[in-house]
Scaffold this active site. Structure first.
Site, PDB file in Angstrom:
ATOM      1  N   THR A 257       0.835  -1.202   0.000  1.00  0.00           N
ATOM      2  CA  THR A 257       0.000   0.000   0.000  1.00  0.00           C
ATOM      3  C   THR A 257       0.871   1.255   0.000  1.00  0.00           C
ATOM      4  OG1 THR A 257      -1.706  -1.229   1.191  1.00  0.00           O
ATOM      5  CG2 THR A 257      -1.867   1.168   1.247  1.00  0.00           C
TER       6      THR A 257
ATOM      7  N   TYR B 211       6.546 -11.367   5.378  1.00  0.00           N
ATOM      8  CA  TYR B 211       5.428 -10.748   4.657  1.00  0.00           C
ATOM      9  C   TYR B 211       5.075 -11.655   3.481  1.00  0.00           C
ATOM     10  CZ  TYR B 211       3.140  -6.657   2.277  1.00  0.00           C
ATOM     11  OH  TYR B 211       2.277  -5.778   1.658  1.00  0.00           O
TER      12      TYR B 211
ATOM     13  N   LYS C 250       2.991 -11.208   8.475  1.00  0.00           N
ATOM     14  CA  LYS C 250       1.821 -10.582   7.872  1.00  0.00           C
ATOM     15  C   LYS C 250       1.442 -11.392   6.650  1.00  0.00           C
ATOM     16  CE  LYS C 250      -0.047  -6.948   5.132  1.00  0.00           C
ATOM     17  NZ  LYS C 250       0.203  -5.889   4.135  1.00  0.00           N
TER      18      LYS C 250
END
Lengths: 304, 304, 304, 304
Positions: free
Chosen positions: C48, C136, C164
């Site tokens: 993001t 991640y 994550k």
């Protein structure tokens, strides 16, 4: 049937009147059209033949009628791909009884198998197979590639006599050919017509090219020029093939655009119906008009 | 059948004696085992049921026999997925005549369709559909996702009453549920058992979980605890489900590992044969011994 | 930083004035906006945050400025993902010197590595890593999944403290959590906000949700309601989250639609510029007008 | 630099001493080895050059040193692919200042762009581009294909002078060539060496073939034989190329197997170190011994 099988073997479209009824007159015209064009064989019930969309009734009828119409003039290869082992064998039996010369088989295409599972599957299905078999590599639809080592092992199973590759990956198919370089009897046929010539120039045996439904002479002539290393002719004809690939096959949307273009052209040529089996539908008027225009730009009458 | 359909609906394995013969006694034991376990319905001829590997003869027989054995005690959902429109309808007819309550349908899975083609396909097939239908989203095998907007449009076609999602993508399925938030009658069922509880806690209706073939009570109890928001019980039972997912389903190789694990367990439990339809094969002795050990570690007798 | 890390940790967008210049005022406003909203930490230089589109100059500056602005009020997690090992370590050094609390790392994302290569890579990079690290998982962009067994092995490398997951595959993430069920100190954070609540209800630690850039309170409240098992509140707030997911994120085309929606909203809210790093571009006027309308339909002022 | 660029342009491996240090002597030997082999240019910082794994320090140094060593004897093409627009331009500036002749660019490879976004990206980056540019199609790593229509539009952007295609999909590349059939100045170069000959026989301009690091003469001779349509020589040399492809490139596992094979061979030949940048590692002894044996079977000394 000669080994290897050489030349152009069109993957015939399946002429349909409705979703479950053959266009028999269209089928007859299509077969005569392609035989008159000089093709070396016919492959029915391939991807271009919408095999997976057809009921077993239609598939069986198509095999029987095609064999009867062809009547031994050229080899008939019948697609028997199915997600179910038993149904593939059932179709092979129909093919054998009808006088087909060989069958063609993709991997089972719903639940993807690993390479050892795939090889085992081929071994098992060949024990009951009444006809010689071509392996059909079509990863875009089956999600599975026959790895070169798998093809090499498969080629030693009695009855497996060749391979059609529609992966568009020529590096891959060269690796397969290299793995089987000692097998001069094994047939290598390529699906994508865009590199038919390149494939034949360095030893490939022929093409199973969808465009040969419409313009068999064009593909046969390109094949012959390639065998003869006649580069001037290759250059001219390949431009025509590329023009078809870049126009006729691109009018529709989604993956089925190519199929719709072929069937629409055959309808415009008066050969057969453009009805398509579910889930696909023929072009509407606007797209058909566009097709007429593209065919004019192609000077299509010269290609017939 | 209630709307929405709630609870655990096992995707039944198809007990087989050989590649083309049902293990009928096994089927009867499996059905009684799952009904005794409290399931809310049975889904036959799904991915876990190896539908795509089965001949039409076997598929039709399985529908008939299952409906006869169940005899109205719980709803029977019959898978009619096929690459051929006509064969899906043929199977639906058998399902209807046999007394099944609904049918379940994936997209055609050989030649991938675009979203508008998919919606059109659903509209057309529903005109001849004799039973209510669940959409079955299974992109790993079909290469196609029903986009949320497509599901929304499909849900307004008469007869389409619910959806099973096996994408494992809960973000996606929440989007579908949101798109249909005004349709309190539409059923949402989830395939992957790993998040059955999470799905039900926030409004999902139930699970079509493969593990419920083996241990129906476990999944039914987890479903019930989730409906009751009994987090203590959820925590205990979910650990069991995760243990199954992380051991029983991981003994084999390739995508079929899960299927082999379920069938092997059912064989160890004495419920039905572990024979698998081509192209897959049951575990060999070493793997079966490993399975016995994993089941002991699971204290599987407590789960029965 | 507490172990595990719990709550909402927004993956901050990177406010930009042009392709190589930070919007520093916007960054400050964004940080204050999210901290005021009750978030538990900030994750900069994630997907993001357009990390991969930013020059090293900007990435380093962003780390330094963010740490300075936050000034220890909440943990700062700095993304150090890169296709080059050395550059990841360079970024980690900047993060450490600037006072960040942890770093976050995807697999190298150009040339996909095998699982053993990936584990070896993690081992090697951790020998020089000055800060604790979160794995991640982002297969849509990296083409690689950290298999549960790889995560399990990685979790025993000193310094790796959490994960994550942005795969949207909750079945997968439950398997990872199960594999590490004995590691109560290991953090599990989920990317997709659509199932934040479900994830937290059964033991997940928090969300790294893009929407929390715009409406941090909404996501913090949904997190809190989920921790408290307050289903009435969950139901209301999740509808808002789904409305955002189904409208704000769908105005644009292609994969970047979500990103454009978040940045455009932040611009409409007066928080920061909607300039996007190449190869993406902000919405044009028509799309921005559409966004204003969708925000009104969302009653967005109530969410601030 | 001539337009189009013709012949063999090896995608140079990057000789390394450790993860962040060039093997400068190795680089010099490699350059002299390939120039002596008759190559038409050098392409540094491609996939074979492990560009994405290298720090900017190393990438910049490699560009400078290569240009200095080559010293104008043949064109140098410098890879500037990066997920960050600014870093690509930074590398292009180094290339220009160092005297490179052109640059080569993939799409941004983390967050996949749509086709219009891709075209826009090319337009924008070309406004600041100090050197002519080749488009680099590498979908296996970038997840993005330059559609033929996108290439056609891109080819009219000033400064874009050619394309390297490493998709292995010759049908695709023929479509691109057809779309640009009026652009006799535009270079078409192919990555996969397995069909170099086929590509050149029908008008392709040359090959960017990894094997030319090891055996430049072999690839140059195959190119020349293909230009001359000397089929006897083609047949002999292509067998050697296929032997390399089927042995040297298949010793390792995962996608990096090819790279490891090339670097190990260069080390055995005494040309440069086989050290690989993270996340990959050189072959261990067993694999290296296997490589020595395969090279013997290849009669590799004849190829030097």
């Amino acid at each position: 049937m000669k080994k290897p099988l050489r030349g152009i073997i069109p993957p015939l479209v399946t002429p349909l009147i409705d979703n479950d009824t053959l266009d028999i007159d269209g089928l007859e015209r299509l077969i005569e059209h392609t035989i008159a064009g000089g093709v070396s064989g016919l492959f029915i019930l391939g991807t271009t033949g919408e095999f997976a969309s057809l009921s077993y009734k239609v598939r069986n009828e198509l095999i029987r009628r095609t064999c009867r119409i062809v009547d031994g003039r050229i080899p008939v290869l019948a697609g028997i791909s199915d997600s179910a082992f038993t149904e593939s064998l059932n179709l092979a039996r129909t093919a054998s009884e009808s006088g087909a010369d060989a069958v063609v088989l993709t991997p089972p295409y719903y639940f993807a198998a690993g390479q050892p599972e795939l090889l085992e599957y081929l071994k098992r299905i060949m024990t009951g197979m009444p006809l010689p078999l071509f392996i059909y590599n079509m990863p875009a639809h089956t999600k599975v590639v026959f790895e070169p080592e798998t093809v090499k092992a498969a080629a030693s199973i009695p009855g497996i006599i060749g391979m059609k590759d529609s992966s568009s990956n020529l590096a891959y198919f060269k690796q397969v050919q290299y793995a089987l370089r000692d097998r001069s009897d094994f047939s290598f046929l390529v699906g994508p017509e865009e590199f038919l010539s390149e494939f034949v120039l360095t030893g490939g045996h022929g093409g199973v090219n969808g465009g040969a439904n419409m313009f068999p002479k064009l593909y046969v002539n390109l094949y012959t020029a390639s065998v003869n290393r006649d580069f001037e002719t290759i250059s001219v004809l390949q431009q025509k093939v590329m023009q078809i690939s870049s126009t006729i096959y691109k009018v529709g949307h989604y993956g089925s655009s190519y199929l719709k273009g072929v069937k629409c052209t055959l309808s415009i040529l008066g050969i057969c119906s453009d009805f398509m089996a579910e889930p696909f539908h023929r072009f509407r008027e606007a797209e058909r008009n566009k097709m007429v225009q593209l065919l004019e730009e192609l000077n299509y009458r010269e290609l017939l």
